[in-house]
Design an enzyme around this catalytic site. Structure first.
Site, PDB file in Angstrom:
ATOM      1  N   GLY A 194       2.221   2.492   5.443  1.00  0.00           N
ATOM      2  CA  GLY A 194       3.304   1.709   5.839  1.00  0.00           C
ATOM      3  C   GLY A 194       3.865   2.005   7.087  1.00  0.00           C
TER       4      GLY A 194
ATOM      5  N   GLY B 139       1.005  -1.043   0.044  1.00  0.00           N
ATOM      6  CA  GLY B 139      -0.066   0.157   0.185  1.00  0.00           C
ATOM      7  C   GLY B 139       0.817   1.355   0.194  1.00  0.00           C
TER       8      GLY B 139
ATOM      9  CD  GLU C  28       7.193  -5.521  -1.747  1.00  0.00           C
ATOM     10  OE1 GLU C  28       7.534  -4.568  -2.697  1.00  0.00           O
ATOM     11  OE2 GLU C  28       8.065  -6.148  -1.358  1.00  0.00           O
TER      12      GLU C  28
ATOM     13  CB  CYS D 120       3.111   0.598  -6.734  1.00  0.00           C
ATOM     14  SG  CYS D 120       3.469  -1.172  -6.932  1.00  0.00           S
TER      15      CYS D 120
END
Length: 440
Positions: free
Chosen positions: A157, A152, A174, A209
């Site tokens: 994070g 995310g 990630e 991403c």
């Protein structure tokens, strides 16, 4: 399973079904590929790895054994809802762990489908799905896990890592960031434009991403690049991209509003050179190119995660390296150039989670390459054997027998023993033998 997919597709307009099927095929085909690879390679991955022994352990042998961590938590993202949920789960199960999966609430239909499929087809004593939103995720993070895997944004994070720190739980994060794309004038412009366009707008309309976040090119080359990108976008999505069945919608109204805010920022709005059309009812924003967006614009200070692509111009292409290095380390960095000297400089000086020269996005499809971030873009990596390793503890085991005693190891100590032991521990066989001669 087929009937569940049919129910999911009844809510999708017919003209969009082909595109959705394409996106799902990417999701599911990569998962199938991961499954096949694990089935083929798992026995080899599980085998103890032989290790060398030092002279202090002779006679003896050493090995590294992969053992499961225990019970792990996987929190997945919404933009590739099957792949990003189940790919880390595959690695965790292959490594021998039990898994709790928390799918993203931003893709509720897929979350519900995953919960149903896992309950019906997988071993519920080893894999559980917990649905919900912030409250449920917060409750999960309060528990003690043997590892947490989160996909995310960087902001969340930090929340995950803070919660994990309370229990000293290791994490794989990630995340994302502003992935730079440098385009040199020494390139095949037609091929470059197609690969940039499909990497940006073909990847969920920028909602990925690893999608390029901004372009850096020279002032002299920018007009040619923009014209080529315009032609490519027209060939991909037509003159009316909001009506294209091949262009993804923005995931929800919150993200539509966020992207609209970036686009309507007065420091950026006048910089649009292509696109900018939007339809809030359809949750559609056209591929949009902006030129020379100032550094203080909103879109230059957060991950865009959408169809907006600003272009920054420099006098010399080498200046792009300093610009990239002035930002947090990205998840991916891209370079298009036939200049080998520039390529070598880019690879050596730019730190990123992953890197591609003369293409975009494709590195994540290669299971031989670890996929993950560095710095603000993430911690740890997975894919292929790297997924197995991410959820394994590498336990070193040294085996010895009852012969081969070294008298210098034991008290009482003297000069000869100390010199011999220090040389032996340093791996200096000659020095160890020499210490015996000198101390006689």
């Amino acid at each position: 399973m087929g009937s569940m997919f049919c129910q999911l597709f009844r809510t999708i307009p017919r003209k969009e079904t082909t595109f959705i099927m394409l996106q799902l095929s990417v999701d599911i085909s990569m998962l199938k590929s991961s499954c096949k690879l694990i089935l083929k390679k798992l026995k080899r991955w599980m085998e103890p790895q032989k290790a060398c022994v030092s002279i202090t352990s002779i006679p003896g042998s050493a090995e590294i054994i992969s053992e499961p961590l225990g019970v792990v938590l996987v929190i997945s993202a919404w933009n590739y809802p099957f792949l990003l949920a189940m790919d880390p789960v595959l690695g965790a199960i292959a490594a021998g762990n039990a898994v709790v999966l928390k799918p993203s609430e931003v893709s509720p239909s897929t979350s519900s489908l995953l919960a149903s499929l896992v309950s019906d087809y997988l071993d519920n004593s080893a894999i559980k799905v917990v649905e919900g939103a912030v409250d449920e995720t917060t409750m999960l993070l309060e528990q003690k896990w043997d590892k947490i895997f989160y996909t995310g944004c960087t902001r969340v994070g930090r929340v995950v890592m803070t919660a994990a720190a309370k229990h000293l739980t290791p994490v794989v994060l990630e995340l994302g960031g502003k992935c730079p794309l440098v385009i040199d004038s020494k390139t095949d412009l037609k091929v470059t434009s197609k690969r940039v366009a499909v990497g940006k707008w073909g990847s969920n309309n920028g909602q990925a991403c690893v999608a390029p976040d901004y372009i850096i090119t020279t002032k002299s080359f920018a007009p040619k690049l923009i014209e080529s990108l315009k032609q490519t976008l027209t060939s991909f999505f037509g003159d009316k991209p909001l009506l294209s069945p091949d262009l993804s919608r923005i995931v929800n109204t919150n993200h539509f509003s966020r992207l609209t805010k970036l686009l309507d920022d007065q420091r950026a709005f006048g910089k649009i050179v292509h696109g900018g059309e939007r339809d809030e009812k359809l949750l559609m924003i056209a591929p949009t190119i902006l030129l020379d967006v100032p550094a203080d614009a909103l879109m230059m200070n957060e991950e865009i995660f959408g169809p907006l692509l600003p272009i920054i111009t420099v006098d010399k292409i080498e200046d792009s390296i300093d610009i990239i290095k002035s930002h947090p380390k990205p998840l991916a960095a891209y370079l298009f150039s036939n200049d080998k000297k520039l390529e070598k400089m880019f690879v050596k000086q730019i730190s990123a989670g992953g890197m591609i020269v003369n293409d975009t996005v494709l590195h994540l499809t290669n299971p031989s390459l670890p996929f993950g971030g560095v710095g603000d873009s993430g911690i740890g990596a997975y894919h292929g054997k790297h997924s197995f390793d991410a959820f394994s503890h590498k336990k070193p085991v040294l085996h010895r027998c009852f012969i081969g005693e070294v008298w210098a190891r034991y008290p009482p100590y003297n000069a000869m023993k100390l010199k011999f032991s220090s040389s032996a521990v340093a791996g200096d066989i000659f020095g160890a033998l020499l210490s015996l001669v000198r101390c006689r």
